[in-house]
Scaffold this motif. Structure first.
Motif, PDB file in Angstrom:
ATOM      1  N   LEU A  15       0.854  -1.176   0.000  1.00  0.00           N
ATOM      2  CA  LEU A  15       0.000   0.000   0.000  1.00  0.00           C
ATOM      3  C   LEU A  15       0.892   1.228   0.000  1.00  0.00           C
ATOM      4  CD1 LEU A  15      -2.686  -0.847   2.692  1.00  0.00           C
ATOM      5  CD2 LEU A  15      -2.997  -0.804   0.227  1.00  0.00           C
ATOM      6  N   VAL A  16       0.589   2.190  -0.846  1.00  0.00           N
ATOM      7  CA  VAL A  16       1.353   3.433  -0.894  1.00  0.00           C
ATOM      8  C   VAL A  16       0.776   4.374   0.156  1.00  0.00           C
ATOM      9  CG1 VAL A  16       2.042   5.385  -2.321  1.00  0.00           C
ATOM     10  CG2 VAL A  16       1.799   3.119  -3.352  1.00  0.00           C
ATOM     11  N   THR A  17       1.635   4.840   1.080  1.00  0.00           N
ATOM     12  CA  THR A  17       1.171   5.714   2.159  1.00  0.00           C
ATOM     13  C   THR A  17       1.636   7.158   2.002  1.00  0.00           C
ATOM     14  OG1 THR A  17       3.055   5.123   3.556  1.00  0.00           O
ATOM     15  CG2 THR A  17       1.045   3.813   3.807  1.00  0.00           C
ATOM     16  N   ALA A  18       2.658   7.391   1.194  1.00  0.00           N
ATOM     17  CA  ALA A  18       3.140   8.756   0.984  1.00  0.00           C
ATOM     18  C   ALA A  18       3.925   8.831  -0.315  1.00  0.00           C
ATOM     19  CB  ALA A  18       4.019   9.209   2.153  1.00  0.00           C
ATOM     20  N   LEU A  19       4.012  10.048  -0.847  1.00  0.00           N
ATOM     21  CA  LEU A  19       4.705  10.291  -2.114  1.00  0.00           C
ATOM     22  C   LEU A  19       5.485  11.590  -1.997  1.00  0.00           C
ATOM     23  CD1 LEU A  19       5.047   9.786  -5.231  1.00  0.00           C
ATOM     24  CD2 LEU A  19       2.966  11.115  -5.512  1.00  0.00           C
ATOM     25  N   ARG A  20       6.756  11.539  -2.373  1.00  0.00           N
ATOM     26  CA  ARG A  20       7.605  12.730  -2.368  1.00  0.00           C
ATOM     27  C   ARG A  20       8.356  12.793  -3.688  1.00  0.00           C
ATOM     28  NH1 ARG A  20       8.462  10.332   2.496  1.00  0.00           N
ATOM     29  NH2 ARG A  20       7.650  11.436   4.286  1.00  0.00           N
ATOM     30  N   TYR A  21       8.691  14.018  -4.108  1.00  0.00           N
ATOM     31  CA  TYR A  21       9.501  14.197  -5.309  1.00  0.00           C
ATOM     32  C   TYR A  21      10.783  14.907  -4.926  1.00  0.00           C
ATOM     33  CZ  TYR A  21      11.047  15.439  -9.951  1.00  0.00           C
ATOM     34  OH  TYR A  21      11.796  15.564 -11.087  1.00  0.00           O
ATOM     35  N   ASP A  22      11.921  14.353  -5.325  1.00  0.00           N
ATOM     36  CA  ASP A  22      13.231  14.958  -5.094  1.00  0.00           C
ATOM     37  C   ASP A  22      13.693  15.559  -6.412  1.00  0.00           C
ATOM     38  OD1 ASP A  22      15.938  15.551  -4.732  1.00  0.00           O
ATOM     39  OD2 ASP A  22      16.279  13.803  -3.449  1.00  0.00           O
ATOM     40  N   ALA A  23      13.571  16.879  -6.536  1.00  0.00           N
ATOM     41  CA  ALA A  23      13.918  17.569  -7.787  1.00  0.00           C
ATOM     42  C   ALA A  23      15.402  17.443  -8.112  1.00  0.00           C
ATOM     43  CB  ALA A  23      13.508  19.034  -7.700  1.00  0.00           C
ATOM     44  N   MET A  27      13.718  12.115  -8.961  1.00  0.00           N
ATOM     45  CA  MET A  27      13.144  10.826  -8.572  1.00  0.00           C
ATOM     46  C   MET A  27      11.953  11.019  -7.643  1.00  0.00           C
ATOM     47  SD  MET A  27      16.261   8.175  -8.068  1.00  0.00           S
ATOM     48  CE  MET A  27      15.278   6.787  -8.552  1.00  0.00           C
ATOM     49  N   TYR A  28      10.991  10.103  -7.787  1.00  0.00           N
ATOM     50  CA  TYR A  28       9.859  10.028  -6.874  1.00  0.00           C
ATOM     51  C   TYR A  28      10.166   8.966  -5.821  1.00  0.00           C
ATOM     52  CZ  TYR A  28       7.011  12.688 -10.140  1.00  0.00           C
ATOM     53  OH  TYR A  28       6.510  13.667 -10.947  1.00  0.00           O
ATOM     54  N   GLU A  29       9.836   9.247  -4.567  1.00  0.00           N
ATOM     55  CA  GLU A  29       9.977   8.265  -3.502  1.00  0.00           C
ATOM     56  C   GLU A  29       8.596   7.963  -2.945  1.00  0.00           C
ATOM     57  OE1 GLU A  29      11.837   7.601   0.948  1.00  0.00           O
ATOM     58  OE2 GLU A  29      12.413   9.378  -0.171  1.00  0.00           O
ATOM     59  N   LEU A  30       8.223   6.688  -2.955  1.00  0.00           N
ATOM     60  CA  LEU A  30       6.970   6.244  -2.378  1.00  0.00           C
ATOM     61  C   LEU A  30       7.264   5.555  -1.057  1.00  0.00           C
ATOM     62  CD1 LEU A  30       6.374   6.471  -5.471  1.00  0.00           C
ATOM     63  CD2 LEU A  30       4.690   4.685  -5.131  1.00  0.00           C
ATOM     64  N   THR A  31       6.555   5.938  -0.023  1.00  0.00           N
ATOM     65  CA  THR A  31       6.616   5.224   1.244  1.00  0.00           C
ATOM     66  C   THR A  31       5.502   4.187   1.193  1.00  0.00           C
ATOM     67  OG1 THR A  31       7.383   7.218   2.350  1.00  0.00           O
ATOM     68  CG2 THR A  31       6.543   5.464   3.760  1.00  0.00           C
ATOM     69  N   VAL A  32       5.834   2.939   1.504  1.00  0.00           N
ATOM     70  CA  VAL A  32       4.869   1.857   1.347  1.00  0.00           C
ATOM     71  C   VAL A  32       4.848   0.950   2.577  1.00  0.00           C
ATOM     72  CG1 VAL A  32       5.050   1.823  -1.181  1.00  0.00           C
ATOM     73  CG2 VAL A  32       6.558   0.388   0.162  1.00  0.00           C
ATOM     74  N   LEU A  33       3.748   0.217   2.707  1.00  0.00           N
ATOM     75  CA  LEU A  33       3.636  -0.865   3.676  1.00  0.00           C
ATOM     76  C   LEU A  33       3.418  -2.144   2.886  1.00  0.00           C
ATOM     77  CD1 LEU A  33       1.345   0.685   6.426  1.00  0.00           C
ATOM     78  CD2 LEU A  33       3.779   0.133   6.606  1.00  0.00           C
ATOM     79  N   HIS A  68      -3.763  11.560  -6.328  1.00  0.00           N
ATOM     80  CA  HIS A  68      -4.884  11.062  -5.531  1.00  0.00           C
ATOM     81  C   HIS A  68      -5.102   9.560  -5.609  1.00  0.00           C
ATOM     82  CE1 HIS A  68      -5.682  15.263  -4.966  1.00  0.00           C
ATOM     83  NE2 HIS A  68      -5.789  15.438  -6.260  1.00  0.00           N
ATOM     84  N   LYS A  69      -4.845   8.957  -6.754  1.00  0.00           N
ATOM     85  CA  LYS A  69      -5.043   7.508  -6.858  1.00  0.00           C
ATOM     86  C   LYS A  69      -3.753   6.727  -6.641  1.00  0.00           C
ATOM     87  CE  LYS A  69      -9.259   7.494  -9.528  1.00  0.00           C
ATOM     88  NZ  LYS A  69      -9.944   6.991 -10.711  1.00  0.00           N
ATOM     89  N   ILE A  70      -2.667   7.432  -6.386  1.00  0.00           N
ATOM     90  CA  ILE A  70      -1.406   6.766  -6.059  1.00  0.00           C
ATOM     91  C   ILE A  70      -1.364   6.504  -4.556  1.00  0.00           C
ATOM     92  CG2 ILE A  70       1.118   6.967  -6.040  1.00  0.00           C
ATOM     93  CD1 ILE A  70       0.079   6.776  -8.858  1.00  0.00           C
ATOM     94  N   ILE A  71      -1.552   7.558  -3.766  1.00  0.00           N
ATOM     95  CA  ILE A  71      -1.525   7.439  -2.311  1.00  0.00           C
ATOM     96  C   ILE A  71      -2.776   6.689  -1.872  1.00  0.00           C
ATOM     97  CG2 ILE A  71      -1.485   8.696  -0.124  1.00  0.00           C
ATOM     98  CD1 ILE A  71      -0.069  10.964  -1.732  1.00  0.00           C
ATOM     99  N   GLY A  72      -2.588   5.631  -1.100  1.00  0.00           N
ATOM    100  CA  GLY A  72      -3.697   4.791  -0.672  1.00  0.00           C
ATOM    101  C   GLY A  72      -3.971   3.647  -1.629  1.00  0.00           C
ATOM    102  N   GLY A  73      -3.280   3.625  -2.766  1.00  0.00           N
ATOM    103  CA  GLY A  73      -3.465   2.555  -3.745  1.00  0.00           C
ATOM    104  C   GLY A  73      -2.542   1.383  -3.477  1.00  0.00           C
ATOM    105  N   LYS A  74      -2.852   0.253  -4.096  1.00  0.00           N
ATOM    106  CA  LYS A  74      -2.012  -0.936  -3.973  1.00  0.00           C
ATOM    107  C   LYS A  74      -1.161  -1.075  -5.223  1.00  0.00           C
ATOM    108  CE  LYS A  74      -5.329  -3.912  -2.960  1.00  0.00           C
ATOM    109  NZ  LYS A  74      -5.966  -5.203  -2.633  1.00  0.00           N
ATOM    110  N   ILE A  75       0.035  -1.592  -5.025  1.00  0.00           N
ATOM    111  CA  ILE A  75       0.952  -1.837  -6.132  1.00  0.00           C
ATOM    112  C   ILE A  75       1.714  -3.120  -5.813  1.00  0.00           C
ATOM    113  CG2 ILE A  75       2.841  -0.450  -5.149  1.00  0.00           C
ATOM    114  CD1 ILE A  75       3.358   0.553  -8.045  1.00  0.00           C
ATOM    115  N   ARG A  76       2.124  -3.845  -6.836  1.00  0.00           N
ATOM    116  CA  ARG A  76       2.904  -5.064  -6.617  1.00  0.00           C
ATOM    117  C   ARG A  76       4.310  -4.840  -7.155  1.00  0.00           C
ATOM    118  NH1 ARG A  76       1.608 -10.277  -5.496  1.00  0.00           N
ATOM    119  NH2 ARG A  76      -0.581  -9.762  -5.740  1.00  0.00           N
TER     120      ARG A  76
END
Length: 83
Positions: A15-23, A27-33, A68-76
């Protein structure tokens, strides 16, 4: 795409819990569980990193509304391949 979970697993649903962008790194960093060994609970903390191109492909392929559909979404995650 790179990912890392605290339990060192190489393949998991998360599950994606947070999203950050490092200019500076472009790169994008996703915090996941990640899903636990029981296959039910999302308890394994981790992170995933995408460069601009890979993240754009992810968003386009699934027609996900950003963010909006990234954070809280599931990814494999599967050993450097996105499912």
């Amino acid at each position: 795409m790179y990912f890392m979970f605290e339990n060192s697993c190489k393949s998991t649903e998360a599950l994606v819990t947070a999203l950050r962008y490092d200019a500076a790194k472009s790169m994008y960093e996703l915090t996941v569980l990640g899903i636990d060994k029981d296959g039910i609970n999302y308890t394994q903390p981790g992170h995933a990193w995408f460069d601009d191109e890979n993240f754009d492909e992810l968003i386009k392929s699934d027609e996900l509304e950003f963010p909006h559909k990234i954070i809280g979404g599931k990814i494999r995650f599967t050993a450097n391949i996105i499912e």
